[in-house]
Write a protein that holds these residues in place. Structure first.
Motif, short mmCIF file in Angstrom:
data_model
loop_
_atom_site.label_atom_id
_atom_site.label_comp_id
_atom_site.label_asym_id
_atom_site.label_seq_id
_atom_site.Cartn_x
_atom_site.Cartn_y
_atom_site.Cartn_z
N LYS A 411 22.02 6.09 -25.74
CA LYS A 411 23.44 5.68 -25.50
C LYS A 411 23.79 4.52 -24.67
O LYS A 411 25.01 4.23 -24.52
CB LYS A 411 24.00 6.97 -24.62
CG LYS A 411 24.01 8.14 -25.60
CD LYS A 411 25.00 8.38 -26.76
CE LYS A 411 24.74 9.67 -27.55
NZ LYS A 411 25.57 9.61 -28.70
N SER A 412 22.64 3.65 -24.24
CA SER A 412 23.23 2.80 -23.48
C SER A 412 21.98 1.69 -23.43
O SER A 412 20.88 2.20 -24.15
CB SER A 412 23.51 3.07 -22.11
OG SER A 412 22.12 3.62 -21.43
N ALA A 413 22.62 0.59 -23.08
CA ALA A 413 21.34 -0.65 -23.18
C ALA A 413 20.36 -0.41 -22.00
O ALA A 413 19.09 -0.62 -22.27
CB ALA A 413 22.28 -2.08 -22.55
N ALA A 414 20.61 0.08 -20.99
CA ALA A 414 19.59 0.50 -20.12
C ALA A 414 18.47 1.56 -20.55
O ALA A 414 17.29 1.54 -20.43
CB ALA A 414 20.15 1.12 -18.80
N GLU A 415 18.99 2.77 -21.14
CA GLU A 415 18.01 3.63 -21.96
C GLU A 415 17.45 2.81 -23.13
O GLU A 415 16.22 3.24 -23.09
CB GLU A 415 18.96 4.88 -22.74
CG GLU A 415 19.53 5.65 -21.69
CD GLU A 415 20.38 6.80 -22.61
OE1 GLU A 415 20.29 6.66 -23.88
OE2 GLU A 415 21.01 7.54 -21.93
N ALA A 416 17.87 1.94 -23.76
CA ALA A 416 17.17 1.12 -24.69
C ALA A 416 15.77 0.41 -23.69
O ALA A 416 14.80 0.19 -24.29
CB ALA A 416 18.00 0.29 -25.46
N ARG A 417 16.05 -0.34 -22.75
CA ARG A 417 15.23 -0.91 -21.96
C ARG A 417 14.02 0.03 -21.56
O ARG A 417 13.02 -0.28 -21.62
CB ARG A 417 15.72 -1.50 -20.93
CG ARG A 417 16.77 -2.92 -21.10
CD ARG A 417 17.02 -3.83 -20.07
NE ARG A 417 17.85 -3.18 -19.01
CZ ARG A 417 19.16 -3.11 -19.09
NH1 ARG A 417 19.81 -3.71 -20.10
NH2 ARG A 417 19.84 -2.38 -18.02
N GLU A 418 14.41 1.22 -21.10
CA GLU A 418 13.32 2.27 -20.69
C GLU A 418 12.48 2.59 -21.87
O GLU A 418 11.42 2.59 -21.77
CB GLU A 418 13.99 3.27 -20.10
CG GLU A 418 14.81 3.17 -18.91
CD GLU A 418 15.38 4.54 -18.24
OE1 GLU A 418 15.17 5.66 -19.09
OE2 GLU A 418 16.20 4.37 -17.42
N LEU A 419 13.22 2.59 -23.20
CA LEU A 419 12.42 3.22 -24.35
C LEU A 419 11.42 1.83 -24.75
O LEU A 419 10.09 2.08 -25.22
CB LEU A 419 13.19 3.62 -25.29
CG LEU A 419 12.42 3.80 -26.77
CD1 LEU A 419 11.52 5.00 -26.61
CD2 LEU A 419 13.40 4.32 -27.82
N GLU A 420 11.95 0.69 -24.59
CA GLU A 420 11.13 -0.53 -25.04
C GLU A 420 9.93 -0.74 -24.07
O GLU A 420 8.93 -0.81 -24.51
CB GLU A 420 11.94 -1.68 -24.84
CG GLU A 420 11.18 -3.10 -25.09
CD GLU A 420 12.26 -4.28 -25.16
OE1 GLU A 420 11.56 -5.27 -25.29
OE2 GLU A 420 13.41 -4.17 -24.87
N ALA A 421 10.26 -0.21 -22.80
CA ALA A 421 9.03 -0.54 -21.82
C ALA A 421 8.07 0.60 -21.81
O ALA A 421 6.66 0.41 -21.98
CB ALA A 421 9.58 -0.10 -20.40
N GLU A 422 8.53 2.02 -22.42
CA GLU A 422 7.52 3.07 -22.96
C GLU A 422 6.93 2.68 -24.11
O GLU A 422 5.64 2.89 -24.20
CB GLU A 422 8.20 4.28 -23.09
CG GLU A 422 7.38 5.46 -23.54
CD GLU A 422 8.20 6.63 -24.09
OE1 GLU A 422 7.69 7.39 -24.83
OE2 GLU A 422 9.55 6.83 -23.57
N MET A 423 7.62 2.26 -25.20
CA MET A 423 6.61 1.80 -26.39
C MET A 423 5.74 0.54 -26.10
O MET A 423 4.62 0.36 -26.76
CB MET A 423 7.66 1.30 -27.27
CG MET A 423 8.57 2.41 -27.82
SD MET A 423 9.77 1.94 -29.06
CE MET A 423 8.85 1.67 -30.54
N LEU A 424 6.18 -0.43 -25.48
CA LEU A 424 5.33 -1.45 -24.96
C LEU A 424 3.90 -0.98 -24.11
O LEU A 424 2.74 -1.29 -24.44
CB LEU A 424 5.80 -2.50 -24.06
CG LEU A 424 5.17 -3.79 -23.60
CD1 LEU A 424 4.94 -4.63 -24.69
CD2 LEU A 424 5.94 -4.43 -22.29
N ASP A 425 4.08 0.01 -23.38
CA ASP A 425 2.99 0.76 -22.30
C ASP A 425 1.92 1.34 -23.55
O ASP A 425 0.80 1.56 -23.37
CB ASP A 425 3.48 1.63 -21.42
CG ASP A 425 2.43 2.29 -20.66
OD1 ASP A 425 1.72 1.34 -20.18
OD2 ASP A 425 2.37 3.44 -20.64
#
Length: 520
Positions: A411-425
């Motif tokens: 729902k937000s850019a902040a949530e997208a950044r969190e998911l990106e960090a999770e996938m990167l990890d």
């Protein structure tokens, strides 16, 4: 929701006491007679010294005792009744029912629970479970029901060490002897009544020094009660039983459980059985025995793998979340406790229900009137880029499906950044296509805020379509067009056309975000 042994019964006891203190009655529905007896003993011990009358309604009671309890409920003489499905009978009536507590909620169907709730309008319901069924969990996540999670384990509690092994008499013998040598007790679960005596005879030959008893649901009530009493008071070392012990039994000295043909049991069932051990400071062990890993089905392998994965304390809720993703959330307004909503599609159904629940909550709080509810928009984005999760980046189909579900829920850019960090990890550097997908989601959040219903990319331009109630003022758009010096124009149907030529996808989203900032 709390893991096995985390204190759900204590929460129920305190809630029941508060309701009784306010002059109302409490009904506690449990799945088995053995658990009903144990809860009755626990509640009487916790409320000793207070004028609280507690009754137990199950098949251990004689017909005369049952009639007396039913009369007490009708007259108000009994404050708390703890019972099995017998509580759902039509002859059971309450004078002033205030709270319904359902223990091990996953063991009951919707009809059972709705029957008790229909006895009186305005009854509060408290459900206790380590692994909530998908329907109840979904209702909680949507806000239809409140959800409380007990996450803190009791002090000095250890997770149960779980082993999956091929059935072998030597494995059983060593596990039983090891437990008896440290003064403990053993459950052996064999869920076939017709052959349970053969298993008991075999165990007696393997471990002659062990005191062995057999328990199953087809026994006369008095005999079963005596056997369980003997096991609780350590007069029996090894209890060979069916899944009658699955729900809620609290025997701290029993710290080894052996389950035969674990491949035939469900995920929540095995999880509950494993929860019968490990209720003290001693390290507990669970042995899940199967014929061989080659002979069991694919689904059985997945269940056993999930049990090994969710082996830590508090894993029951994670197990339920996984179950919700696999089986679907059921019918909120019907009786199905799992499954998808075929008519409109599962995701759309959840979105519609979530929006309705949020609006009703706002209206009940006086924060929203009928005329103020503006429909939420879902901006359509058509860009000349590839945006997906490549199979080479995430090979497992189930994991890709879950990732797409997570992305769709952002729902937000902040949530997208969190998911990106999770996938990167978890999976390493994101490929360009996946970065494009996450950037598109972030862009959609900006478009939704400005109530832009559609964004399209043509051969040499971007086209922004505005809703009639957009917060972007005509003055801001005119200033933007003037600064663009002929490279932008506004059409009569609320569309802003911005001329641009971008050869690379890299600066694409930066350019779009600059345009959005400029018009706002």
């Amino acid at each position: 929701c709390g893991d096995v042994g985390f204190g759900k019964t204590e929460v129920a006891a305190r809630a029941a006491f508060k309701v009784v203190a306010d002059g109302r009655q409490v009904a506690i529905l449990v799945p088995t007679t053995v658990l009903a007896e144990q809860h009755t003993e626990t509640f009487r011990e916790r409320m000793a010294g207070f004028p609280v009358n507690i009754g137990s309604l199950n098949r251990f009671r004689t017909p005369a005792q049952q009639r007396e309890i039913i009369q007490g409920l009708k007259s108000g003489g009994i404050d708390i009744v703890i019972g099995t499905h017998r509580l759902l009978s039509k002859d059971v009536e309450f004078k002033n029912l205030g709270l319904l507590i359902i223990d091990e909620e996953h063991r009951f169907g919707v009809r059972h629970k709705e029957r008790l709730k229909s006895l009186r309008v305005g009854v509060d319901v408290l459900t206790l479970t380590a692994t909530p069924i998908p329907r109840t969990l979904q209702m909680s996540l949507l806000g239809v029901r409140d959800l409380s999670i007990i996450q803190t384990p009791p002090r000095h509690r250890h997770s149960v060490k779980t082993f999956v092994a091929q059935y072998d008499d030597l494995v059983i013998k060593e596990a039983v002897i090891k437990e008896l040598q440290r003064g403990g007790q053993v459950f052996i679960v064999h869920n076939r009544v017709h052959s349970i005596q053969e298993v008991a005879f075999k165990i007696q030959n393997l471990v002659p020094e062990a005191r062995i008893a057999v328990a199953h649901g087809q026994m006369p009530g008095k005999i079963l009660e005596d056997i369980m009493f003997s096991f609780i008071h350590h007069e029996v070392d090894v209890l060979i039983c069916t899944t009658i012990i699955e729900s809620g039994l609290d025997i701290p000295n029993a710290n080894t459980i052996i389950i035969t043909r674990a491949d035939r049991m469900g995920l929540a069932g095995i999880y509950q059985l494993r929860g019968r051990v490990g209720r003290s400071r001693a390290q507990a062990y669970a042995y899940l025995l199967v014929p061989s890993m080659e002979q069991i089905s694919k689904d059985a392998k997945q269940r056993l793998r999930a049990l090994m994965e969710y082996n830590e304390l508090g894993g029951g809720f994670k197990l339920a979340m996984s179950d919700l993703q696999i089986r679907g959330g059921g019918n909120i307004l019907g009786e199905s406790q799992s499954g998808n909503i075929a008519a409109v599609g599962y995701d759309l159904y959840l979105d519609l229900l979530q929006n309705t629940v949020n609006e009703l909550k706002k209206k009940s709080a006086g924060l929203l009137t009928d005329t103020e509810a503006a429909p939420e928009i879902d901006p359509e984005i058509n860009l000349n880029i590839s945006a997906f999760i490549p199979e080479s980046y995430m090979p497992d189909t189930n994991q890709r499906y879950i990732a797409y579900r997570k992305i769709a829920a952002l729902k937000s850019a902040a949530e997208a950044r969190e998911l990106e960090a999770e996938m990167l990890d978890r999976y390493g550097k994101l490929p360009l296509e996946t970065r494009n997908l996450l950037e598109t989601v972030s862009l959609k959040d900006e478009l939704r805020r400005l109530r832009i219903t559609k964004l399209e990319q043509g051969p040499a331009c971007f086209v922004f379509s505005f809703a009639n109630d957009t917060p972007v003022t005509p003055q801001h758009i005119l200033i933007f067009i003037k600064l663009q010096r002929g490279k932008s124009r506004l059409t009569p149907d609320n569309r802003l056309i911005v001329d641009t030529v971008i050869a690379s996808t890299e600066p694409l989203f930066e350019r779009l975000k600059k345009i959005l900032r400029a018009i706002w």
